[in-house]
Design a protein around this motif. Structure first.
Motif, PDB file in Angstrom:
ATOM      1  N   PHE A 134       0.783  -0.949  -0.073  1.00 14.12           N
ATOM      2  CA  PHE A 134       0.076   0.047   0.037  1.00 14.12           C
ATOM      3  C   PHE A 134       0.635   1.432   0.207  1.00 14.12           C
ATOM      4  CE2 PHE A 134      -3.676  -2.262   2.427  1.00 14.12           C
ATOM      5  CZ  PHE A 134      -3.847  -3.229   1.385  1.00 14.12           C
ATOM      6  N   SER A 135       0.981   1.937  -0.969  1.00 17.67           N
ATOM      7  CA  SER A 135       1.654   3.133  -1.304  1.00 17.67           C
ATOM      8  C   SER A 135       1.233   4.216  -0.281  1.00 17.67           C
ATOM      9  CB  SER A 135       1.989   3.547  -2.616  1.00 17.67           C
ATOM     10  OG  SER A 135       2.678   2.560  -3.445  1.00 17.67           O
ATOM     11  N   ASN A 136       1.971   5.250  -0.334  1.00 23.13           N
ATOM     12  CA  ASN A 136       1.789   6.659   0.564  1.00 23.13           C
ATOM     13  C   ASN A 136       0.241   6.934   0.285  1.00 23.13           C
ATOM     14  OD1 ASN A 136       4.371   6.292   1.198  1.00 23.13           O
ATOM     15  ND2 ASN A 136       4.825   8.232   0.330  1.00 23.13           N
ATOM     16  N   ASN A 137      -0.453   7.394   1.231  1.00 22.16           N
ATOM     17  CA  ASN A 137      -1.881   7.691   1.357  1.00 22.16           C
ATOM     18  C   ASN A 137      -2.858   6.798   1.003  1.00 22.16           C
ATOM     19  OD1 ASN A 137      -1.554  10.762   2.292  1.00 22.16           O
ATOM     20  ND2 ASN A 137      -0.030  10.303   1.101  1.00 22.16           N
ATOM     21  N   THR A 138      -2.571   5.433   0.948  1.00 23.45           N
ATOM     22  CA  THR A 138      -3.808   4.580   0.471  1.00 23.45           C
ATOM     23  C   THR A 138      -4.827   4.494   1.706  1.00 23.45           C
ATOM     24  OG1 THR A 138      -2.397   2.960  -0.693  1.00 23.45           O
ATOM     25  CG2 THR A 138      -4.158   2.053   0.352  1.00 23.45           C
ATOM     26  N   THR A 139      -5.770   4.737   1.194  1.00 29.23           N
ATOM     27  CA  THR A 139      -7.110   4.567   2.288  1.00 29.23           C
ATOM     28  C   THR A 139      -8.218   3.350   1.940  1.00 29.23           C
ATOM     29  OG1 THR A 139      -6.825   7.099   2.255  1.00 29.23           O
ATOM     30  CG2 THR A 139      -8.908   6.095   2.959  1.00 29.23           C
ATOM     31  N   SER A 153      -1.313   1.958  -5.370  1.00 30.52           N
ATOM     32  CA  SER A 153      -0.476   3.120  -5.482  1.00 30.52           C
ATOM     33  C   SER A 153      -0.987   4.490  -4.773  1.00 30.52           C
ATOM     34  CB  SER A 153      -0.379   3.587  -7.204  1.00 30.52           C
ATOM     35  OG  SER A 153       0.095   2.528  -7.828  1.00 30.52           O
ATOM     36  N   GLY A 154      -0.040   5.270  -4.721  1.00 29.72           N
ATOM     37  CA  GLY A 154      -0.299   6.510  -3.831  1.00 29.72           C
ATOM     38  C   GLY A 154      -1.535   7.249  -4.143  1.00 29.72           C
ATOM     39  N   PHE A 155      -2.129   7.873  -2.946  1.00 30.46           N
ATOM     40  CA  PHE A 155      -3.577   8.396  -2.952  1.00 30.46           C
ATOM     41  C   PHE A 155      -4.554   7.573  -3.750  1.00 30.46           C
ATOM     42  CE2 PHE A 155      -0.044  11.718  -2.869  1.00 30.46           C
ATOM     43  CZ  PHE A 155      -0.364  12.459  -1.798  1.00 30.46           C
ATOM     44  N   ALA A 156      -4.470   6.216  -3.783  1.00 29.52           N
ATOM     45  CA  ALA A 156      -5.664   5.679  -3.951  1.00 29.52           C
ATOM     46  C   ALA A 156      -6.263   4.959  -2.816  1.00 29.52           C
ATOM     47  CB  ALA A 156      -5.093   4.527  -5.120  1.00 29.52           C
ATOM     48  N   GLY A 157      -7.510   4.407  -3.240  1.00 28.56           N
ATOM     49  CA  GLY A 157      -8.141   3.514  -2.275  1.00 28.56           C
ATOM     50  C   GLY A 157      -9.510   3.141  -2.583  1.00 28.56           C
ATOM     51  N   ALA A 158     -10.366   2.530  -1.514  1.00 31.06           N
ATOM     52  CA  ALA A 158     -11.502   2.059  -2.081  1.00 31.06           C
ATOM     53  C   ALA A 158     -12.754   2.234  -1.142  1.00 31.06           C
ATOM     54  CB  ALA A 158     -11.210   0.194  -1.646  1.00 31.06           C
ATOM     55  N   HIS A 159     -13.790   2.197  -1.802  1.00 30.95           N
ATOM     56  CA  HIS A 159     -15.305   2.419  -1.108  1.00 30.95           C
ATOM     57  C   HIS A 159     -15.544   1.371  -0.067  1.00 30.95           C
ATOM     58  CE1 HIS A 159     -19.606   2.747  -0.705  1.00 30.95           C
ATOM     59  NE2 HIS A 159     -19.369   4.126  -1.231  1.00 30.95           N
ATOM     60  N   GLN A 160     -16.063   1.569   0.913  1.00 31.52           N
ATOM     61  CA  GLN A 160     -16.533   0.767   1.924  1.00 31.52           C
ATOM     62  C   GLN A 160     -17.355  -0.437   1.253  1.00 31.52           C
ATOM     63  OE1 GLN A 160     -19.053   2.754   4.568  1.00 31.52           O
ATOM     64  NE2 GLN A 160     -20.865   2.891   3.372  1.00 31.52           N
ATOM     65  N   PHE A 161     -17.021  -1.569   1.688  1.00 32.34           N
ATOM     66  CA  PHE A 161     -17.597  -2.975   1.251  1.00 32.34           C
ATOM     67  C   PHE A 161     -17.072  -3.556  -0.104  1.00 32.34           C
ATOM     68  CE2 PHE A 161     -20.746  -1.345   4.158  1.00 32.34           C
ATOM     69  CZ  PHE A 161     -20.873  -2.751   5.060  1.00 32.34           C
ATOM     70  N   CYS A 162     -16.111  -2.597  -0.571  1.00 29.37           N
ATOM     71  CA  CYS A 162     -15.537  -3.183  -1.883  1.00 29.37           C
ATOM     72  C   CYS A 162     -14.626  -4.345  -1.550  1.00 29.37           C
ATOM     73  CB  CYS A 162     -14.899  -1.932  -2.459  1.00 29.37           C
ATOM     74  SG  CYS A 162     -15.707  -0.861  -3.365  1.00 29.37           S
ATOM     75  N   ARG A 163     -14.248  -5.276  -2.693  1.00 24.86           N
ATOM     76  CA  ARG A 163     -13.306  -6.235  -2.615  1.00 24.86           C
ATOM     77  C   ARG A 163     -12.245  -5.864  -3.680  1.00 24.86           C
ATOM     78  NH1 ARG A 163     -15.902 -11.373  -3.959  1.00 24.86           N
ATOM     79  NH2 ARG A 163     -16.949  -9.865  -5.472  1.00 24.86           N
ATOM     80  N   ILE A 164     -10.917  -5.994  -3.467  1.00 24.09           N
ATOM     81  CA  ILE A 164     -10.002  -6.019  -4.215  1.00 24.09           C
ATOM     82  C   ILE A 164      -9.315  -7.435  -4.449  1.00 24.09           C
ATOM     83  CG2 ILE A 164      -7.937  -4.861  -4.921  1.00 24.09           C
ATOM     84  CD1 ILE A 164      -8.729  -2.402  -3.323  1.00 24.09           C
TER      85      ILE A 164
END
Length: 262
Positions: A134-139, A153-164
């Motif tokens: 998880f790069s910097n600022n992953t949320t 990558s940096g400044f990326a993330g996922a909405h609640q209940f999502c799966r990756i």
């Protein structure tokens, strides 16, 4: 507390905390009650650990980490929930990991051999696999599930209940508001979209050309051919007869609470 732990004189360790062999704790760090820290963990300065939290062996907390805090959920009413961390993870500066919620499973869980870089946030009830970066600022919002070998990558993330899904890759600034299928690259500013498969990552992990070709074919069926999802699944079911990787992708589709990112 283990007598062999190396504790800076300014650190505060609650008598109810349990520290394993060879644990080191840096200056001005606070370890609260009902926290278990496994052998040979290295904890830098200005960290805080709240319980109930269970931490495995050989983890590194570089500094200013906030581990095991209460979930950021208005429904949380002080019920007993946990954070569970595996072995050999690295948590860089200002990482925050929250405990679970009573109505969300009760546990936030981090696997083994992950790297979480500066300012990463993992919210309540998330489940993170192994070998992730998880790069910097992953949320990650609450209730997100992340498979093995995922790179965000940096400044990326996922909405609640999502799966990756396993082996997926989220590009810089990409936000997933739906489920990301295994092996898939997601790119784009703000809301991300599938941009192909993570072929370079698969090569680095020893996937054969034949396996990668089968995954590419499945990707084209699902994302490029313009098929309705039901028809794409029928074709994937045939392809899965000859590929365990396609079977993994097929089993992933439709088994979550969020729509597929497509």
């Amino acid at each position: 507390m283990n007598a062999n732990a190396l504790i800076h004189p300014t650190a505060v360790i609650d008598p109810g905390a349990r520290l394993g062999e060879g644990v080191s704790v840096g200056a001005f760090t606070l370890v609260g009650p009902d926290v278990e820290i496994g052998d040979r963990c290295q904890i830098g300065p200005h960290c805080s650990f709240a319980g109930p939290t269970r931490i495995g062996r050989d983890n590194r907390f570089i500094g200013h980490c906030a581990i095991g805090g209460e979930p950021q959920d208005k429904k949380f009413a002080g019920e007993r929930t946990e954070l569970v961390i595996g072995d050999r993870n690295v948590f860089r500066e200002f990482v925050t990991l929250n405990r679970g919620t009573g109505n969300g499973g009760g546990v936030t869980r981090i696997g083994d051999d992950n790297w979480m870089l500066a300012y990463t946030h993992v919210a309540h009830d998330c489940i993170v696999g192994n070998h992730c970066i998880f790069s910097n600022n992953t949320t990650l919002a609450g209730h997100v599930t992340v498979g093995d070998w995922v790179i965000i990558s940096g400044f990326a993330g996922a909405h609640q209940f999502c799966r990756i899904g396993a082996h997926a890759f989220l590009g810089m600034g990409a936000l997933a508001n739906g489920d990301v299928t295994p092996f898939t690259m997601v790119g784009g500013n703000s809301i991300g979209r599938p941009r192909g498969i993570n072929s370079e990552g698969l090569k680095r992990r020893g996937f054969s050309p034949e396996r990668i070709a089968a995954i590419k074919r499945a990707y084209r069926t699902l994302f490029v051919a313009g098929l309705p999802l039901a028809e794409a699944r029928e074709q994937l079911a045939q392809q899965a007869l000859d590929s365990e990787d396609v079977r993994l992708l097929l089993d992933f589709i439709g088994s979550g609470e969020r729509p597929l990112l497509r």
